[in-house]
Design a protein around this motif. Sequence first.
Motif, PDB file in Angstrom:
ATOM      1  N   ARG A 218       0.857  -1.194   0.000  1.00  0.00           N
ATOM      2  CA  ARG A 218       0.000   0.000   0.000  1.00  0.00           C
ATOM      3  C   ARG A 218       0.887   1.236   0.000  1.00  0.00           C
ATOM      4  N   PHE A 219       0.482   2.233  -0.737  1.00  0.00           N
ATOM      5  CA  PHE A 219       1.161   3.534  -0.736  1.00  0.00           C
ATOM      6  C   PHE A 219       0.322   4.528   0.071  1.00  0.00           C
ATOM      7  N   PHE A 220       0.869   5.019   1.165  1.00  0.00           N
ATOM      8  CA  PHE A 220       0.238   6.118   1.899  1.00  0.00           C
ATOM      9  C   PHE A 220       1.009   7.380   1.503  1.00  0.00           C
ATOM     10  N   ILE A 221       0.333   8.297   0.834  1.00  0.00           N
ATOM     11  CA  ILE A 221       1.018   9.472   0.299  1.00  0.00           C
ATOM     12  C   ILE A 221       0.536  10.719   1.049  1.00  0.00           C
ATOM     13  N   GLY A 222       1.479  11.497   1.562  1.00  0.00           N
ATOM     14  CA  GLY A 222       1.136  12.722   2.304  1.00  0.00           C
ATOM     15  C   GLY A 222       1.661  13.939   1.569  1.00  0.00           C
ATOM     16  N   GLU A 223       0.742  14.771   1.058  1.00  0.00           N
ATOM     17  CA  GLU A 223       1.149  15.963   0.290  1.00  0.00           C
ATOM     18  C   GLU A 223       0.855  17.226   1.100  1.00  0.00           C
ATOM     19  N   ARG A 224       1.777  18.171   1.047  1.00  0.00           N
ATOM     20  CA  ARG A 224       1.623  19.495   1.689  1.00  0.00           C
ATOM     21  C   ARG A 224       1.084  19.355   3.121  1.00  0.00           C
ATOM     22  N   LEU A 225       1.770  18.500   3.870  1.00  0.00           N
ATOM     23  CA  LEU A 225       1.320  18.196   5.230  1.00  0.00           C
ATOM     24  C   LEU A 225       1.252  19.442   6.101  1.00  0.00           C
TER      25      LEU A 225
END
Length: 208
Positions: free
Chosen positions: A170-177
Amino acid sequence: MKYNHIDVIGLGPGHPDYILPAGLKKIKEADVLIAGERNLEGISTSGKEVLIIRNNLKQLIEYINKNYHDKKIGVLVSGDPGYHSMLSYIKKNTQGIEVRVTPGISSFTYFFSKLSLVWQDAVLSSVHGEDTDFIKLVEENKKVFFLTDQKITPNYMANELMKKGITHKRFFIGERLSYADEKISCLSVDEAAQYPADSLCVVVIADE
Ligand SMILES: C[S@@+](CC[C@H](N)C(=O)[O-])C[C@H]1O[C@@H](n2cnc3c(N)ncnc32)[C@H](O)[C@@H]1O
């Protein structure tokens, strides 16, 4: 001749709400702030000298070495200074100057909190400007965190994993946290391979 040290101050993931009070105090006390443009957003710089970090590290180090006795210098870095920041470079190139570090909330602690996941069983890594064998790390570990960059993006990583037949993660992607437009996604490898993530991004690749 007033000072024998400089401060390296961790700012957390970006939104000023996540700067620790100890960091804010150091910023307030500084005569000079050295920081990337993004890191100055929301920081009060009134009455201070501000130097922007670009492709000018050598000049900034020269400035620090020349001025640290007379000016209180604070270098602002994103996240925590102990995790992939300018700290090592500064220490190596400012011999004889005490470098005091104020911690910050790293993008990895912030992201794992947002995911409601523990990180004591995770491998912490980075492909941000580094030649990391991410395929091997993902193959051999059940939970791996990566700082990414504009070249090694989550979709590049997913495509490389697919070429090796690794499709069960699984890819957990966090953008502009921490910013108002923060985005967090949980994708299959296949979905991640087509996902155009923001350049300010981290990823956790974990067993399903
Ligand atoms: C030079 S590293 C700094 C890491 C920092 N010292 C830390 O503890 O998070 C820059 C990388 O951190 C990640 N990063 C920092 N702030 C972020 C944010 N607000 N949202 C997503 N990723 C972020 C990105 O992968 C970015 O390319």
